[in-house]
Design an enzyme around this catalytic site. Structure first.
Site, PDB file in Angstrom:
ATOM      1  N   LEU A 125       0.824  -1.207   0.000  1.00 57.81           N
ATOM      2  CA  LEU A 125       0.000   0.000   0.000  1.00 57.81           C
ATOM      3  C   LEU A 125       0.867   1.270   0.000  1.00 57.81           C
ATOM      4  O   LEU A 125       0.691   2.152  -0.830  1.00 57.81           O
ATOM      5  CB  LEU A 125      -0.922  -0.016   1.239  1.00 57.81           C
ATOM      6  N   PRO A 128       6.475   6.024  -1.509  1.00 56.43           N
ATOM      7  CA  PRO A 128       7.337   7.105  -1.017  1.00 56.43           C
ATOM      8  C   PRO A 128       6.579   8.435  -0.858  1.00 56.43           C
ATOM      9  O   PRO A 128       6.815   9.178   0.093  1.00 56.43           O
ATOM     10  CB  PRO A 128       8.421   7.198  -2.093  1.00 56.43           C
ATOM     11  N   SER A 132       0.436   8.187   5.068  1.00 55.07           N
ATOM     12  CA  SER A 132      -0.850   8.341   5.762  1.00 55.07           C
ATOM     13  C   SER A 132      -1.936   8.746   4.765  1.00 55.07           C
ATOM     14  O   SER A 132      -3.093   8.350   4.899  1.00 55.07           O
ATOM     15  CB  SER A 132      -0.733   9.413   6.853  1.00 55.07           C
ATOM     16  N   THR A 158       6.555  -5.075   4.291  1.00 57.48           N
ATOM     17  CA  THR A 158       6.953  -6.223   5.113  1.00 57.48           C
ATOM     18  C   THR A 158       6.718  -7.510   4.317  1.00 57.48           C
ATOM     19  O   THR A 158       5.652  -7.672   3.710  1.00 57.48           O
ATOM     20  CB  THR A 158       6.127  -6.240   6.417  1.00 57.48           C
ATOM     21  N   ILE A 338      14.440   1.192  34.297  1.00 55.54           N
ATOM     22  CA  ILE A 338      14.489   0.329  35.486  1.00 55.54           C
ATOM     23  C   ILE A 338      15.714  -0.589  35.442  1.00 55.54           C
ATOM     24  O   ILE A 338      16.293  -0.921  36.462  1.00 55.54           O
ATOM     25  CB  ILE A 338      13.166  -0.475  35.610  1.00 55.54           C
ATOM     26  N   GLU A 364       0.398   0.623   9.947  1.00 53.67           N
ATOM     27  CA  GLU A 364      -1.056   0.390   9.913  1.00 53.67           C
ATOM     28  C   GLU A 364      -1.814   1.610  10.478  1.00 53.67           C
ATOM     29  O   GLU A 364      -2.847   1.482  11.128  1.00 53.67           O
ATOM     30  CB  GLU A 364      -1.417  -0.911  10.655  1.00 53.67           C
TER      31      GLU A 364
HETATM   32  C1  LIG Z   1       8.391  -1.547  10.292  1.00 54.24           C
HETATM   33  C2  LIG Z   1       7.420  -1.056   9.250  1.00 54.24           C
HETATM   34  C3  LIG Z   1       6.703  -1.978   8.504  1.00 54.24           C
HETATM   35  C4  LIG Z   1       5.797  -1.540   7.526  1.00 54.24           C
HETATM   36  N1  LIG Z   1       5.120  -2.463   6.754  1.00 54.24           N
HETATM   37  C5  LIG Z   1       4.299  -2.029   5.755  1.00 54.24           C
HETATM   38  C6  LIG Z   1       3.644  -2.965   4.880  1.00 54.24           C
HETATM   39  O1  LIG Z   1       3.783  -4.188   5.018  1.00 54.24           O
HETATM   40  N2  LIG Z   1       2.863  -2.483   3.867  1.00 54.24           N
HETATM   41  C7  LIG Z   1       2.660  -1.146   3.681  1.00 54.24           C
HETATM   42  O2  LIG Z   1       1.942  -0.785   2.759  1.00 54.24           O
HETATM   43  N3  LIG Z   1       3.275  -0.229   4.492  1.00 54.24           N
HETATM   44  C8  LIG Z   1       4.086  -0.636   5.511  1.00 54.24           C
HETATM   45  N4  LIG Z   1       4.721   0.272   6.329  1.00 54.24           N
HETATM   46  C9  LIG Z   1       4.538   1.698   6.058  1.00 54.24           C
HETATM   47  C10 LIG Z   1       3.684   2.377   7.114  1.00 54.24           C
HETATM   48  O3  LIG Z   1       2.351   1.931   7.047  1.00 54.24           O
HETATM   49  C11 LIG Z   1       3.824   3.896   6.932  1.00 54.24           C
HETATM   50  O4  LIG Z   1       5.161   4.214   7.307  1.00 54.24           O
HETATM   51  C12 LIG Z   1       2.833   4.682   7.772  1.00 54.24           C
HETATM   52  O5  LIG Z   1       1.528   4.521   7.286  1.00 54.24           O
HETATM   53  C13 LIG Z   1       3.157   6.187   7.814  1.00 54.24           C
HETATM   54  O6  LIG Z   1       3.369   6.672   6.517  1.00 54.24           O
HETATM   55  P1  LIG Z   1       4.699   7.518   6.197  1.00 54.24           P
HETATM   56  O7  LIG Z   1       5.864   6.757   6.693  1.00 54.24           O
HETATM   57  O8  LIG Z   1       4.679   7.896   4.772  1.00 54.24           O
HETATM   58  O9  LIG Z   1       4.579   8.802   7.101  1.00 54.24           O
HETATM   59  P2  LIG Z   1       3.781  10.146   6.743  1.00 54.24           P
HETATM   60  O10 LIG Z   1       2.403   9.829   6.306  1.00 54.24           O
HETATM   61  O11 LIG Z   1       4.617  10.994   5.864  1.00 54.24           O
HETATM   62  O12 LIG Z   1       3.684  10.813   8.175  1.00 54.24           O
HETATM   63  C14 LIG Z   1       4.778  11.523   8.778  1.00 54.24           C
HETATM   64  C15 LIG Z   1       4.261  12.068  10.118  1.00 54.24           C
HETATM   65  O13 LIG Z   1       3.161  12.959   9.874  1.00 54.24           O
HETATM   66  C16 LIG Z   1       2.027  12.532  10.609  1.00 54.24           C
HETATM   67  N5  LIG Z   1       0.818  12.846   9.841  1.00 54.24           N
HETATM   68  C17 LIG Z   1       0.516  12.512   8.557  1.00 54.24           C
HETATM   69  N6  LIG Z   1      -0.694  12.965   8.223  1.00 54.24           N
HETATM   70  C18 LIG Z   1      -1.205  13.591   9.335  1.00 54.24           C
HETATM   71  C19 LIG Z   1      -2.431  14.271   9.643  1.00 54.24           C
HETATM   72  N7  LIG Z   1      -3.426  14.365   8.749  1.00 54.24           N
HETATM   73  N8  LIG Z   1      -2.578  14.789  10.884  1.00 54.24           N
HETATM   74  C20 LIG Z   1      -1.588  14.674  11.804  1.00 54.24           C
HETATM   75  N9  LIG Z   1      -0.404  14.060  11.579  1.00 54.24           N
HETATM   76  C21 LIG Z   1      -0.225  13.512  10.370  1.00 54.24           C
HETATM   77  C22 LIG Z   1       2.218  11.036  10.795  1.00 54.24           C
HETATM   78  O14 LIG Z   1       1.483  10.540  11.882  1.00 54.24           O
HETATM   79  C23 LIG Z   1       3.715  10.978  11.036  1.00 54.24           C
HETATM   80  O15 LIG Z   1       3.981  11.308  12.374  1.00 54.24           O
HETATM   81  C24 LIG Z   1       5.611  -0.157   7.314  1.00 54.24           C
HETATM   82  C25 LIG Z   1       6.332   0.760   8.089  1.00 54.24           C
HETATM   83  C26 LIG Z   1       7.234   0.327   9.037  1.00 54.24           C
HETATM   84  C27 LIG Z   1       8.008   1.336   9.838  1.00 54.24           C
END
Ligand SMILES: Cc1cc2nc3c(=O)[nH]c(=O)nc-3n(C[C@H](O)[C@H](O)[C@H](O)COP(=O)(O)OP(=O)(O)OC[C@H]3O[C@@H](n4cnc5c(N)ncnc54)[C@H](O)[C@@H]3O)c2cc1C
Length: 382
Positions: A125, A128, A132, A158, A338, A364
């Site tokens: 899903l 780059p 969110s 993953t 701790i 997620e």
């Molecule tokens: C260990 C790991 C495993 C993963 N596995 C998968 C997988 O199997 N498949 C998959 O598709 N993805 C996977 N992901 C991706 C993961 O789902 C995304 O990293 C996550 O959804 C956040 O997206 P982003 O990294 O682009 O951060 P961004 O969306 O760029 O967010 C950056 C920051 O801005 C905040 N933010 C964004 N929009 C808002 C808003 N409207 N209001 C307030 N704050 C906001 C976020 O909370 C975050 O703090 C994985 C990530 C990790 C770290």
């Protein structure tokens, strides 16, 4: 209202706890350090019936209920988040999604292979430029007769480098945002599915396989669309509704592992001529950790019970995920404190727990996103 696990649920809990403590926990440090996923556990998870816990036996599943599924996630999370994360993606995001949205032919073809562990699933899903904000997805699916051609990139996937079956999300019309997204069941051996390992070293989940994937004219037969044209966003979000429950349970498992480790430590470590567990500030930390774990576990069980009864659970699963992951972040931070200097070293398990929990707070749907989901449900849409 009944706070007791049923005899069947207790049996699942005992079975998964024994497996997790005897076969997963003892190698967690080694696989964390090597960065290699313990592949031999996949077949074991399949043989134990954990890979398709809530799926019908007609498709190779175990016919368990959702509370049992959360017990599996909690106990695996208590042992190793990389293994629990594997299961969350493979079982919740992929198998349950095919189970909920698949045609009979899709279910017959893919679910038994995923249930046994003969095939591994991944869920593609995140991109780059679209995390969110899923609806801003840039991957495209172009109609080409009896198939679609998919082009684009995904990252942080993953199991992406070890999977055989991928759920791939791409848009047929980017101007429609949510409404243009479709979901496809892709066999990763098909030409045009190109995974490479993510760059850099991950903070936690270090034995998980995380991939950057490029789709280069990936040809997918139309019969492999999951749901209808434009239903992909709904498909994806419904998968996350299952997945978030497993993540919340996994966070409870991490916090429980922190408490387990702290109890051992405060009973034996002495300073100022006393066990550190005799100091009131340490006792307060331990008591708070225990209360928070109990509260989070009840939220997880409540959401699982609602799901089992067919009640909509979007707010309940977001509430459980938000509370459980936040409380586990605090539990892990307190657990390191701790343990003093020892907590800062991989010689003690709390160091890995502290690193692993951050992932659960992000994937997620981050904690910010869970708050948006909860608030929107409470306030209502305009
Ligand atoms: C260990 C790991 C495993 C993963 N596995 C998968 C997988 O199997 N498949 C998959 O598709 N993805 C996977 N992901 C991706 C993961 O789902 C995304 O990293 C996550 O959804 C956040 O997206 P982003 O990294 O682009 O951060 P961004 O969306 O760029 O967010 C950056 C920051 O801005 C905040 N933010 C964004 N929009 C808002 C808003 N409207 N209001 C307030 N704050 C906001 C976020 O909370 C975050 O703090 C994985 C990530 C990790 C770290």
């Amino acid at each position: 209202m009944n706070f007791e696990l049923t005899p069947q649920q207790q049996a699942v809990q005992e079975k998964v706890r024994t497996f997790a403590q005897e076969e997963v926990a003892p190698i967690a440090r080694e696989t964390d350090e090597s960065g290699k996923f313990p592949m031999h556990l996949v077949k074991r998870l399949g043989d134990l019936g954990f890979l398709a816990a809530t799926i019908s036996a007609d498709y190779g599943g175990s016919d368990m209920d959702y509370p049992s599924f959360t017990l599996i996630s909690e106990e695996l999370g208590r042992a190793d988040s990389s293994v629990r994360g594997f299961l969350a993606v493979h079982a919740s995001l992929v198998s349950l999604c095919i189970n909920d949205w698949g045609t009979e032919a899709q279910k017959q073809k893919y679910l038994p292979q995923l249930a046994s562990g003969d095939k591994i699933g991944c869920y593609c899903l995140t991109e780059p430029n679209a995390g969110s904000d899923v609806a801003s997805m840039e991957s495209t699916a172009t109609d080409d007769g009896d198939s679609y051609l998919i082009n684009g990139t995904k990252h942080w996937i993953t199991n992406g480098g070890i999977a055989d079956i991928a759920l791939v999300f791409a848009s047929v019309d980017r101007s429609k945002r949510h409404g243009g997204i479709c979901c496809f069941i892709v066999e990763t051996a098909w030409d045009g599915f190109n995974p490479v390992p993510m760059g850099g070293q991950e903070l936690g989940h270090r034995s998980s396989d995380h991939a950057f994937i490029t789709f280069d004219n990936l040809r997918v037969p139309k019969e492999n669309m999951l749901g209808d044209v434009g239903e992909g966003f709904k498909v994806g979000m419904s998968a996350l509704d299952h997945g978030r429950l497993g993540v919340a349970a996994g966070a409870v498992g991490i916090a429980q592992a922190c408490l387990d480790a702290c109890l051992d430590f405060v009973r034996t470590r002495e300073q100022f001529g006393k066990r550190i567990g005799d100091f009131q500030m340490i006792q307060a930390n331990i008591a708070d950790m225990s209360c928070d774990i109990e509260a989070a576990r009840l939220l997880v069980y409540k959401a699982a019970d609602m799901k089992q009864k067919g009640i909509p659970t979007t707010r309940a699963t977001s509430t459980a995920k938000l509370f459980a992951t936040e409380m586990a972040c605090k539990a892990a931070a307190d657990a390191v404190l701790i343990h003093g200097g020892r907590g800062y070293s991989s010689e003690y398990p709390v160091e890995r727990l502290y690193r692993d929990i951050k992932g659960l707070q992000i994937y997620e749907g981050s904690s910010h996103v869970q708050r948006i989901v909860i608030a929107r449900d409470l306030i209502g849409k305009r």
